[in-house]
Scaffold this active site. Structure first.
Site, PDB file in Angstrom:
ATOM      1  N   ASP A  28      52.612  87.592  26.198  1.00  0.00           N
ATOM      2  CA  ASP A  28      54.213  87.212  26.189  1.00  0.00           C
ATOM      3  C   ASP A  28      55.156  88.151  27.235  1.00  0.00           C
ATOM      4  O   ASP A  28      56.381  87.845  27.549  1.00  0.00           O
ATOM      5  CB  ASP A  28      54.850  87.468  24.864  1.00  0.00           C
ATOM      6  CG  ASP A  28      54.855  88.868  24.399  1.00  0.00           C
ATOM      7  OD1 ASP A  28      54.061  89.498  25.093  1.00  0.00           O
ATOM      8  OD2 ASP A  28      55.307  89.096  23.007  1.00  0.00           O
ATOM      9  N   ASP A  73      50.550  91.226  29.610  1.00  0.00           N
ATOM     10  CA  ASP A  73      50.252  92.244  28.511  1.00  0.00           C
ATOM     11  C   ASP A  73      49.092  91.611  27.713  1.00  0.00           C
ATOM     12  O   ASP A  73      48.929  90.527  27.700  1.00  0.00           O
ATOM     13  CB  ASP A  73      51.356  92.762  27.814  1.00  0.00           C
ATOM     14  CG  ASP A  73      52.182  91.871  26.823  1.00  0.00           C
ATOM     15  OD1 ASP A  73      51.995  90.524  27.116  1.00  0.00           O
ATOM     16  OD2 ASP A  73      52.729  92.290  26.028  1.00  0.00           O
ATOM     17  N   SER A 125      51.021  93.811  20.838  1.00  0.00           N
ATOM     18  CA  SER A 125      51.278  93.567  22.091  1.00  0.00           C
ATOM     19  C   SER A 125      50.907  94.378  23.096  1.00  0.00           C
ATOM     20  O   SER A 125      49.690  94.643  23.318  1.00  0.00           O
ATOM     21  CB  SER A 125      53.062  93.676  21.834  1.00  0.00           C
ATOM     22  OG  SER A 125      53.554  93.401  23.031  1.00  0.00           O
TER      23      SER A 125
END
Length: 573
Positions: free
Chosen positions: A308, A304, A145
């Protein structure tokens, strides 16, 4: 010799490990702290999967720890009879992401489980969509992430397209824990897997279907045409996966003035222009805001690395300044736009539901109730919002319309079961075009919402504590807070304490107790007077303890003052 040293020696000498791995470990010989950190534990497979620093060792993410986790997942899938349905696998732009995705696929194949591997990097929400589109038993995304570049991760999804939740998270965790030795792990050559019909590459078909479902979430696509052509948008994918899908959806909706930050356009797992590829970090915006001023942009967007989560800056036409929106602000603005426009058009379901996490702004509660929608709260983590979508469908109890969390994640529609920055970009830009036809900017609309619902402000204070000693300190901090709960914070009395680990809510004035209504989790939540609150929890993915807090004021100045007092109290705590 201590246990971790024995394991280190084995990794250095056993020919089971590749030469590159052994060489990396031999290079740290004599560095006791580094050896301990790499081997004092096995990288924890949490309720969502793995996340860790890339490197050799049991407490690192590497091809061996990825295989080990995948073997446990494979054992569970086989026990559930899901081998033929298979597993969809996606990966992001990070270092070793394609290699880890390949390792996961071939381990599953060696266990007789079909895999559907994307041909190149894709956003995490597209994997969530693909699991459902292909009717897979599970899904895997290789991503860390928004973590710094030295990290990578491994997230597991179940057949509903959401990240694993009870009972599957616990059951998979148990299966992974049983894989105690790397000799238990299976793998096979790619050519053999292809010949056996177990290894399939996917791509454009999923992209096209995903894009169509995104566009179905549009409310006023037919009305925003001319305004869309005039809206100037600056966008950065922060070296991640968002570039192609974000540009495609904006183009297909008619947005023409889209400028991408060239220095951050191409995928690069080293993230050379940012230390922390996170839209929540002000430093990540330097290049995008410079381009925005050059182009006189209306909106500045950043996704990012796994696309998401969406960050937003909006131009205030009165002052010429760009104003950063928190995830709470952008999410609430989108929620109100969707609820109001569907309500006015008569398309809002009578049992409409908006889902928020317990640390997300209470402003979205006000907006939902104002337009006749029910609000439901879940624990921190978008997987719990995804779970609510499934429960609503299974139990015929409510119709999901929108879900959001404070950390820049939201989802409109049910085509996926994870937060999606691509749909957030689409909805926010559509809203901007819609309001522009009324002579308003998104900042104008945000101020109107504050005037209507109250001046809500939220903050986050984080302490990082790395290594074995850091993990111990975080546990001790949580234990101390449980034993000695504060009586007041930031000048506000603590009215009630929710201990989600114990499942108990306690009224401070009377001592009366009740349930929290949510699953057990290592979380403490303080209800404060005047609509303020504070929540403390260890991070599930990073060596951090997080303090979330929020206030409500009668004016912006009052809200900011209350927020600062609360933050100072938490820092002192």
């Amino acid at each position: 010799m201590e246990h971790y040293k024995e394991i280190y020696e084995k990794w250095c000498t056993d020919p089971f490990f590749d030469e590159e791995t052994r060489a990396e470990l031999k290079s740290i010989a004599g560095d006791e702290a580094e050896i301990q950190d790499r081997f004092y534990r096995r990288l924890e497979f949490g309720t969502g999967g793995l996340r860790g620093v890339i490197g050799a060792g049991t407490n690192r993410i590497n091809r061996y720890t990825v295989r080990q986790a995948t073997q446990g997942l494979a054992n569970y899938i086989r026990s559930m009879g899901g081998s033929d349905r298979g597993v969809a696998i996606a990966f992001d732009s990070r270092r070793m992401s394609p290699e880890f995705a390949e390792e996961a696929a071939l381990c599953l194949n060696a266990n007789g489980i079909r895999t559907f591997l994307f041909d190149s990097l894709r956003p995490t929400p597209e994997l969530s969509f693909a699991v459902r589109f292909l009717h897979c038993m599970a899904g895997i995304v290789i991503t860390a992430s928004h973590n710094p570049g030295e990290y990578n991760g491994y997230k597991v999804y179940w057949e509903d397209g959401a990240q694993i939740t009870p009972p599957h998270d616990r059951n998979i965790l148990a299966e992974v824990a049983k894989v105690t030795d790397l000799s238990q792990v299976r793998t096979m050559p790619q050519e053999e897997a292809k010949e056996a019909g177990l290894y399939r590459i996917i791509g454009r078909e999923i992209d096209d279907a995903y894009m169509e479902r995104l566009k179905e979430q549009s409310i006023h696509r037919d009305q925003i045409g001319t305004a869309a052509k005039d809206i100037r948008i600056v966008y950065t994918p922060l070296h991640g996966t968002g570039n192609l899908p974000v540009r495609r959806v904006l183009k297909e909706l008619g947005f023409e003035e889209v400028y991408v930050v060239k220095e951050q356009e191409l995928p690069d797992g080293a993230f050379p222009t940012v230390a922390y590829p996170n839209p929540e970090d002000e430093k990540a915006w330097t290049l995008a805001l410079a381009l925005a001023k050059e182009k006189d942009a209306d909106i500045v967007l950043a996704t990012d690395p796994d696309a998401d989560r969406l960050g937003v800056y909006v131009k205030d036409r009165k002052t010429g300044e760009y104003i950063g929106f928190t995830g709470n602000m952008s999410g609430t603005l989108m929620a109100e736009y969707i609820l109001r426009e569907k309500s006015l058009a008569g398309t809002l379901p009578p049992d409409a539901v908006v889902v928020k996490t317990i640390v997300t702004t209470d402003m979205v509660r006000e907006a939902a109730l104002a337009w006749g929608a029910e609000i439901r709260e879940v624990l921190t983590g978008f997987k719990y919002i995804g779970e609510q979508i499934r429960l609503m469908e299974e139990e015929k109890d409510g119709t999901y319309v929108f879900g959001m969390e404070e950390s820049y994640g939201c989802l409109a529609g049910t085509y996926a079961r994870d937060k999606d920055a691509c749909v957030a970009v689409m909805m926010l830009c559509e809203a901007a075009a819609f309001y522009k036809r009324q002579g308003k900017t998104l900042w104008d609309v945000m101020r109107e919402m504050y005037e209507t619902y109250g001046w809500y402000r939220e903050g986050l204070f984080t302490l990082t504590r790395k290594g074995m000693s850091g993990a111990k300190e975080i546990r001790e901090r949580m234990q101390d807070l449980r034993k000695n709960p504060p009586e007041s914070l930031g000048g506000c009395r603590v009215l009630a304490v929710r201990d989600y680990e114990a499942g108990v809510r306690t009224e401070r004035s009377t001592g009366q107790t009740g349930g929290t209504g949510l699953p057990a989790s290592d979380v403490l939540y303080y209800e404060l007077e005047g609509g303020a609150w504070c929540c403390v929890r260890p991070s599930g993915t990073e060596p951090k303890i997080k303090y979330y807090f929020g206030v409500k004021g009668g004016s912006d100045e009052e809200a900011k003052e209350r927020l600062n007092r609360l933050k100072e109290a938490l820092e002192a705590l």
